[in-house]
Write a protein that holds these residues in place. Sequence first.
Motif, PDB file in Angstrom:
ATOM      1  N   GLU A 314       0.651  -1.312   0.037  1.00  0.00           N
ATOM      2  CA  GLU A 314      -0.148  -0.014  -0.082  1.00  0.00           C
ATOM      3  C   GLU A 314       0.921   1.318  -0.018  1.00  0.00           C
ATOM      4  N   TRP A 315       0.321   2.407  -0.600  1.00  0.00           N
ATOM      5  CA  TRP A 315       1.081   3.602  -0.891  1.00  0.00           C
ATOM      6  C   TRP A 315       0.221   4.644  -0.239  1.00  0.00           C
ATOM      7  N   LEU A 316       0.732   5.674   0.359  1.00  0.00           N
ATOM      8  CA  LEU A 316       0.486   7.046   0.684  1.00  0.00           C
ATOM      9  C   LEU A 316       1.306   8.016  -0.096  1.00  0.00           C
ATOM     10  N   ASP A 317       0.860   8.907  -0.612  1.00  0.00           N
ATOM     11  CA  ASP A 317       1.692  10.053  -1.425  1.00  0.00           C
ATOM     12  C   ASP A 317       1.326  11.357  -0.522  1.00  0.00           C
ATOM     13  N   ILE A 318       2.356  12.175  -0.727  1.00  0.00           N
ATOM     14  CA  ILE A 318       2.416  13.592  -0.107  1.00  0.00           C
ATOM     15  C   ILE A 318       2.820  14.649  -1.068  1.00  0.00           C
ATOM     16  N   ASN A 319       1.994  15.531  -0.965  1.00  0.00           N
ATOM     17  CA  ASN A 319       2.496  16.785  -1.981  1.00  0.00           C
ATOM     18  C   ASN A 319       3.552  17.500  -1.596  1.00  0.00           C
ATOM     19  N   GLY A 320       4.864  17.273  -2.176  1.00  0.00           N
ATOM     20  CA  GLY A 320       5.897  17.766  -1.467  1.00  0.00           C
ATOM     21  C   GLY A 320       5.931  19.419  -2.044  1.00  0.00           C
ATOM     22  N   LYS A 321       5.182  19.805  -2.731  1.00  0.00           N
ATOM     23  CA  LYS A 321       5.073  20.924  -3.211  1.00  0.00           C
ATOM     24  C   LYS A 321       4.228  22.035  -2.418  1.00  0.00           C
ATOM     25  N   GLN A 322       3.524  21.256  -1.695  1.00  0.00           N
ATOM     26  CA  GLN A 322       2.827  22.080  -0.440  1.00  0.00           C
ATOM     27  C   GLN A 322       3.297  21.713   0.834  1.00  0.00           C
ATOM     28  N   TRP A 323       4.698  21.316   1.189  1.00  0.00           N
ATOM     29  CA  TRP A 323       5.283  21.073   2.147  1.00  0.00           C
ATOM     30  C   TRP A 323       5.182  21.979   3.123  1.00  0.00           C
ATOM     31  N   SER A 324       5.113  23.490   2.577  1.00  0.00           N
ATOM     32  CA  SER A 324       5.280  24.751   3.639  1.00  0.00           C
ATOM     33  C   SER A 324       3.849  24.691   4.460  1.00  0.00           C
ATOM     34  N   GLN A 325       2.558  23.909   3.893  1.00  0.00           N
ATOM     35  CA  GLN A 325       1.465  24.226   4.351  1.00  0.00           C
ATOM     36  C   GLN A 325       1.368  22.899   5.698  1.00  0.00           C
ATOM     37  N   ILE A 326       2.348  22.120   5.862  1.00  0.00           N
ATOM     38  CA  ILE A 326       2.477  20.748   6.510  1.00  0.00           C
ATOM     39  C   ILE A 326       3.270  21.081   7.606  1.00  0.00           C
ATOM     40  N   GLU A 327       2.669  20.929   8.888  1.00  0.00           N
ATOM     41  CA  GLU A 327       3.463  20.895  10.214  1.00  0.00           C
ATOM     42  C   GLU A 327       4.169  19.334  10.327  1.00  0.00           C
ATOM     43  N   GLU A 328       3.159  18.296  10.276  1.00  0.00           N
ATOM     44  CA  GLU A 328       3.878  17.094  10.513  1.00  0.00           C
ATOM     45  C   GLU A 328       2.710  16.028   9.748  1.00  0.00           C
ATOM     46  N   VAL A 329       3.485  14.956   9.181  1.00  0.00           N
ATOM     47  CA  VAL A 329       2.692  13.723   8.760  1.00  0.00           C
ATOM     48  C   VAL A 329       3.218  12.608   9.621  1.00  0.00           C
ATOM     49  N   PHE A 330       2.313  11.910  10.273  1.00  0.00           N
ATOM     50  CA  PHE A 330       2.673  10.888  11.189  1.00  0.00           C
ATOM     51  C   PHE A 330       2.018   9.447  10.537  1.00  0.00           C
ATOM     52  N   ILE A 331       3.084   8.662  10.291  1.00  0.00           N
ATOM     53  CA  ILE A 331       2.650   7.421   9.516  1.00  0.00           C
ATOM     54  C   ILE A 331       2.227   6.274  10.548  1.00  0.00           C
ATOM     55  N   PHE A 332       1.390   5.579  10.408  1.00  0.00           N
ATOM     56  CA  PHE A 332       0.964   4.275  11.294  1.00  0.00           C
ATOM     57  C   PHE A 332       0.204   3.269  10.466  1.00  0.00           C
ATOM     58  N   ALA A 333       0.611   2.181  10.848  1.00  0.00           N
ATOM     59  CA  ALA A 333      -0.137   0.849  10.264  1.00  0.00           C
ATOM     60  C   ALA A 333      -0.675  -0.305  11.284  1.00  0.00           C
ATOM     61  N   PHE A 334      -1.557  -0.987  10.831  1.00  0.00           N
ATOM     62  CA  PHE A 334      -2.139  -1.875  11.760  1.00  0.00           C
ATOM     63  C   PHE A 334      -2.472  -3.179  11.099  1.00  0.00           C
ATOM     64  N   ILE A 335      -2.624  -4.250  11.684  1.00  0.00           N
ATOM     65  CA  ILE A 335      -2.745  -5.580  11.221  1.00  0.00           C
ATOM     66  C   ILE A 335      -4.365  -5.941  11.135  1.00  0.00           C
ATOM     67  N   TYR A 336      -4.956  -5.531  10.007  1.00  0.00           N
ATOM     68  CA  TYR A 336      -6.345  -5.749  10.053  1.00  0.00           C
ATOM     69  C   TYR A 336      -6.540  -7.123  10.214  1.00  0.00           C
ATOM     70  N   GLU A 337      -6.027  -8.214   9.552  1.00  0.00           N
ATOM     71  CA  GLU A 337      -6.232  -9.704   9.731  1.00  0.00           C
ATOM     72  C   GLU A 337      -5.035 -10.503   9.125  1.00  0.00           C
ATOM     73  N   GLY A 338      -4.906 -11.665   9.548  1.00  0.00           N
ATOM     74  CA  GLY A 338      -4.014 -12.686   8.789  1.00  0.00           C
ATOM     75  C   GLY A 338      -2.850 -13.060   9.333  1.00  0.00           C
ATOM     76  N   ALA A 339      -2.265 -12.167  10.493  1.00  0.00           N
ATOM     77  CA  ALA A 339      -1.019 -12.500  11.226  1.00  0.00           C
ATOM     78  C   ALA A 339      -1.049 -12.086  12.861  1.00  0.00           C
ATOM     79  N   PRO A 340      -0.608 -12.918  13.606  1.00  0.00           N
ATOM     80  CA  PRO A 340      -0.656 -12.790  14.899  1.00  0.00           C
ATOM     81  C   PRO A 340       0.234 -11.610  15.641  1.00  0.00           C
ATOM     82  N   ASN A 341       1.162 -11.369  14.830  1.00  0.00           N
ATOM     83  CA  ASN A 341       2.213 -10.106  15.183  1.00  0.00           C
ATOM     84  C   ASN A 341       2.810  -9.500  14.082  1.00  0.00           C
TER      85      ASN A 341
END
Length: 415
Positions: A314-341
Motif C-alpha cells: 500500500e502507498w501514501l503520497d504526499i504533495n511535496g510542493k505544499q510542504w510549507s503548508q504541513i506541520e507533520e505527517v505521522f505514519i501508522f499501520a495496523f494488522i487488519y487480519e491474517g497475522a498474529p504479530n
Amino acid sequence: MKQPQQLIAGANAPLPTDNISVRILSQNAIDCAAYRLTTDGKVRGDGDMIFYGQKRSDDGNVSFRGHDSDGFFDINLPAQPASIEKIALAFSSEQTLAQVGDVDIQVLQGSQVLMTCQLSSAGRNEKAIILAECYRRQGNWKFRFIAQGFNGGLKPLSEHFGVEIADDAPAPQNTTQNQAQLINTQKADNTSQASTPPPIPATPSVNLNKITLTKNQSSINLKKRDDFGKISVNLDWNQRSDGNKSAPKKGLLGDLFKQHQSSGIDLDVGAMIHLKNGEKTLIQALGNRFGSLQSAPYVCLRADDRTGQVSGGEWLDINGKQWSQIEEVFIFAFIYEGAPNWEKTDGVVTIHVPDQSPIETRLTEGASNLPMCAIARLVNQQGSINVERINQYFKGHQEMDKAFNWGFSWKRGRK
C-alpha cells in the motif's frame, strides 16, 4: 499437475506469452535487480532498472515485490516495448556467494511453477551474479539460466548495463555524515547541526543506497527545498499467511508454489496530518478517508489492498510542493487480519523522496497482542523534512491517539 522443468546453467526453455513471475530465494539477504535491455545490451534509461529503490519500470510492466531473501519480479511479457530484447535478472551482496549460500530461482505463471534453477554457492567468491534472462527469439519469449559471476557490487553491475549511477549517492546506514543531498543523521533529540551538501546533479540518476532507520540511528533530515516533488510512503509485507519467508529447501521444487498462492495477511497504512493552520485530519481506508493530493490535507492514500495480494503493498503520497503548508505527517499501520504479530508480517515501510535515498524502517518488534504500530513522523523543521523513526506498538487507534495527544474521537469501524 505437471512437474516444473529443472534447468542447469546455460539451458533455456520457452516462456508463455503472458504475465510471469520470477522468484529469487536465498538463505541470506541479497539485493536483486532486473534490467530491460535493447539489442546493444544496455538500458534505454534509468526507468529500465527495477530494484528495491525503484520497484517498477517506467511503464509499470516489470515490478519488484518482496524483501531481501525472497523477492518476486512480476513481468508482463506481451506489454514489453518492441525495443526491449531481453530482461536480465541479477543480484549482489556484501558477502561472496559462498557466504550467501545457494540461490534458488522459480519461474511462475500464476501459482504454477513452470521451471526451477539452483545456483550452487560452492567455491563461488563473486559478490554479484547475473542469474538469468528473459529474451526474445523469433517473436517468442524464452528463459535462460545464466549463473554468470560479475566482479564488483550492484553499482558496477548496473553501470555494465548502462544505468547512470550518481557518484555522490549517500552511503548506507552508519556512514551518513558526508551524504550528498542529505543533512547529517541525527538522534531523536535533534541536537546535531546541519551541514551543507554538494549541489544536486543536473542529470537524474539511480540512487542505489538506502537509509535504514534503527534504534541507534533514528532520524535523518532532508534539506529545505521549495518543492520536494511527490513523496511516496510504501508499506510492504510478506503476503503469505504463514509468514515464513525461509521455506525449506525440500519445498522449492514442489510445494513452494502453494505458499506463493496462499495469502491472507492484510495490513493497512494510514497517516495523521497536522497542517500549519492547526487543522488535524486522518487518512486511512477505514471510513474511506483517502484524502487529497491537490487540496488539504495534501496527502492521499492510493488504494486499499483488501486481499493482501497486490504487488508492492500500500502507498501514501504526499504533495511535496505544499510542504510549507504541513506541520507533520505521522505514519501508522495496523494488522487488519491474517497475522498474529508484526514479526510474522515481515513488514517494511519505505519513504521515497525524489533525488534522495530511500529511507526504510522495519516492523519486526510488535508484541502478539498489539496490532497497531506508530511507524514514523515527517516533521517540518523550518522547511526541511525531519524523518523520525518511532516503531511503538499499541492495542488500537485510541491508545495511540492518547500516547501522542492527537485529540480525535474514535468509534469502531469496518471496511
